[in-house]
Design a protein around this motif. Structure first.
Motif, PDB file in Angstrom:
ATOM      1  N   GLY A 165       0.722  -1.390   0.086  1.00  0.00           N
ATOM      2  CA  GLY A 165      -0.198  -0.127  -0.110  1.00  0.00           C
ATOM      3  C   GLY A 165       0.811   1.089   0.294  1.00  0.00           C
ATOM      4  O   GLY A 165       0.682   2.077  -0.617  1.00  0.00           O
ATOM      5  N   ILE A 166       1.466   1.682   0.374  1.00  0.00           N
ATOM      6  CA  ILE A 166       2.452   2.443   0.724  1.00  0.00           C
ATOM      7  C   ILE A 166       3.598   2.510  -0.308  1.00  0.00           C
ATOM      8  O   ILE A 166       3.797   3.954  -0.644  1.00  0.00           O
ATOM      9  CB  ILE A 166       3.753   2.074   2.022  1.00  0.00           C
ATOM     10  CG1 ILE A 166       2.756   3.111   3.654  1.00  0.00           C
ATOM     11  CG2 ILE A 166       5.383   3.395   2.029  1.00  0.00           C
ATOM     12  CD1 ILE A 166       3.744   2.342   4.915  1.00  0.00           C
ATOM     13  N   ALA A 167       3.827   1.729  -0.787  1.00  0.00           N
ATOM     14  CA  ALA A 167       4.895   2.193  -2.541  1.00  0.00           C
ATOM     15  C   ALA A 167       3.624   2.189  -3.602  1.00  0.00           C
ATOM     16  O   ALA A 167       4.173   2.919  -4.407  1.00  0.00           O
ATOM     17  CB  ALA A 167       5.396   0.318  -2.833  1.00  0.00           C
ATOM     18  N   TRP A 168       2.405   1.870  -3.372  1.00  0.00           N
ATOM     19  CA  TRP A 168       1.472   1.493  -3.983  1.00  0.00           C
ATOM     20  C   TRP A 168       1.203   3.552  -4.526  1.00  0.00           C
ATOM     21  O   TRP A 168       0.006   3.438  -5.159  1.00  0.00           O
ATOM     22  CB  TRP A 168       0.463   0.743  -4.435  1.00  0.00           C
ATOM     23  CG  TRP A 168       0.985  -0.676  -5.222  1.00  0.00           C
ATOM     24  CD1 TRP A 168       2.619  -0.756  -5.781  1.00  0.00           C
ATOM     25  CD2 TRP A 168       0.116  -1.618  -4.918  1.00  0.00           C
ATOM     26  NE1 TRP A 168       3.078  -2.178  -6.067  1.00  0.00           N
ATOM     27  CE2 TRP A 168       1.696  -2.972  -5.499  1.00  0.00           C
ATOM     28  CE3 TRP A 168      -0.864  -1.996  -5.193  1.00  0.00           C
ATOM     29  CZ2 TRP A 168       1.464  -4.283  -5.310  1.00  0.00           C
ATOM     30  CZ3 TRP A 168      -1.297  -3.616  -4.992  1.00  0.00           C
ATOM     31  CH2 TRP A 168       0.681  -4.769  -5.671  1.00  0.00           C
ATOM     32  N   ALA A 169       0.940   3.568  -3.220  1.00  0.00           N
ATOM     33  CA  ALA A 169       0.137   4.515  -2.352  1.00  0.00           C
ATOM     34  C   ALA A 169       0.239   6.207  -4.101  1.00  0.00           C
ATOM     35  O   ALA A 169      -1.360   6.621  -3.706  1.00  0.00           O
ATOM     36  CB  ALA A 169       0.302   5.185  -1.519  1.00  0.00           C
ATOM     37  N   PRO A 170       1.048   7.184  -3.947  1.00  0.00           N
ATOM     38  CA  PRO A 170       0.996   7.480  -5.385  1.00  0.00           C
ATOM     39  C   PRO A 170      -0.035   7.058  -6.144  1.00  0.00           C
ATOM     40  O   PRO A 170      -0.237   8.493  -6.882  1.00  0.00           O
ATOM     41  CB  PRO A 170       2.604   8.063  -5.315  1.00  0.00           C
ATOM     42  CG  PRO A 170       2.728   7.821  -4.678  1.00  0.00           C
ATOM     43  CD  PRO A 170       2.346   6.633  -4.101  1.00  0.00           C
ATOM     44  N   ALA A 171       0.489   5.775  -6.615  1.00  0.00           N
ATOM     45  CA  ALA A 171       0.048   5.572  -8.357  1.00  0.00           C
ATOM     46  C   ALA A 171      -2.292   5.368  -7.460  1.00  0.00           C
ATOM     47  O   ALA A 171      -2.572   5.929  -8.492  1.00  0.00           O
ATOM     48  CB  ALA A 171       0.309   4.577  -8.897  1.00  0.00           C
ATOM     49  N   CYS A 172      -2.037   4.527  -7.259  1.00  0.00           N
ATOM     50  CA  CYS A 172      -3.425   4.732  -6.676  1.00  0.00           C
ATOM     51  C   CYS A 172      -3.938   5.359  -6.588  1.00  0.00           C
ATOM     52  O   CYS A 172      -5.513   5.931  -6.884  1.00  0.00           O
ATOM     53  CB  CYS A 172      -3.528   3.865  -5.656  1.00  0.00           C
ATOM     54  SG  CYS A 172      -3.432   1.857  -5.143  1.00  0.00           S
TER      55      CYS A 172
END
Length: 220
Positions: A165-172
């Motif tokens: 979740g943290i790594a994908w947060a900007p794209a999501c």
């Protein structure tokens, strides 16, 4: 009650409770994985902690596969401790571990012992700063729920990203912002992450998704 034009359900593993909020319009299979992690203090007398991250293989002595992350403050965060507990959807919907999610003592001991075998310095004078655990949200197909709730205009879900979740947060965050503001995501194809993908078609509701006031059907 707070009136809103749009809402995004983003409550980690407990997002599965939205099944009841939307009268069965979505079924959200979810398993919580309760995983322990530890943080080491900078040892006394050490000027600087080596900034090398380590991704270790299985340590069968302790049942761990440590991931070791030195931090800018010279502490070291360690996960990959193994022995996680698996929490059912029913337990999550009942609020399991929502208020308190404590570390598993046996895994703290195992991870500490495994790491000490890797470092003479920490074996001699290492001291834990804190122990903790998190609840990873895991849908059965290992893909997050991202998109709109069929039959409920302005209702969206963004949850179930496991440990990413943290790594994908900007794209999501960008994709969900596009969905809310423009009616569709143009940066990411959200179809594989449809929140209703486990829901029988007959239960998905009939009002459909609207884009700028125009009906574009359930799958927009």
């Amino acid at each position: 009650t707070i009136p809103a034009d749009d809402i995004i359900v983003s409550a980690g593993p407990w997002s599965c409770a939205a099944e009841d909020w939307f009268q069965g319009a979505v079924e959200l299979p979810m398993e919580g994985v309760k995983s322990t992690s530890i943080v080491w203090k900078k040892p006394e007398g050490v000027d600087e902690v080596d900034a090398t991250a380590l991704f270790c293989g299985e340590d069968n002595r302790f049942g761990t596969h440590l991931e070791v992350y030195p931090r800018p403050d010279d502490s070291i965060y360690i996960c990959g401790i193994g022995g996680s507990d698996y929490i059912s959807k029913e337990e999550l919907k009942a609020g399991a571990y929502r208020e308190v999610c404590e570390a598993k003592e046996s895994r703290v001991d195992a991870a500490s012992a495994s790491f000490r075998e890797m470092s003479d310095t920490y074996k001699a004078k290492g001291e834990l700063d804190r122990v903790q655990s998190c609840m990873r949200p895991c849908p059965p197909d290992a893909q997050p729920y991202m998109g709109s709730v069929p039959g409920f205009e302005g209702a969206h879900i963004n949850a179930g990203h496991n440990c990413w979740g943290i790594a994908w947060a900007p794209a999501c965050g960008k994709a969900m912002a596009e969905l809310v503001l423009d009616g569709e995501s143009t940066s990411i194809d959200l179809r594989p992450f449809d929140p209703a993908r486990f829901t029988p078609v007959a239960k998905r509701g009939g009002r459909g998704r609207k884009r700028q006031g125009q009906s574009v059907g359930e799958q927009w």
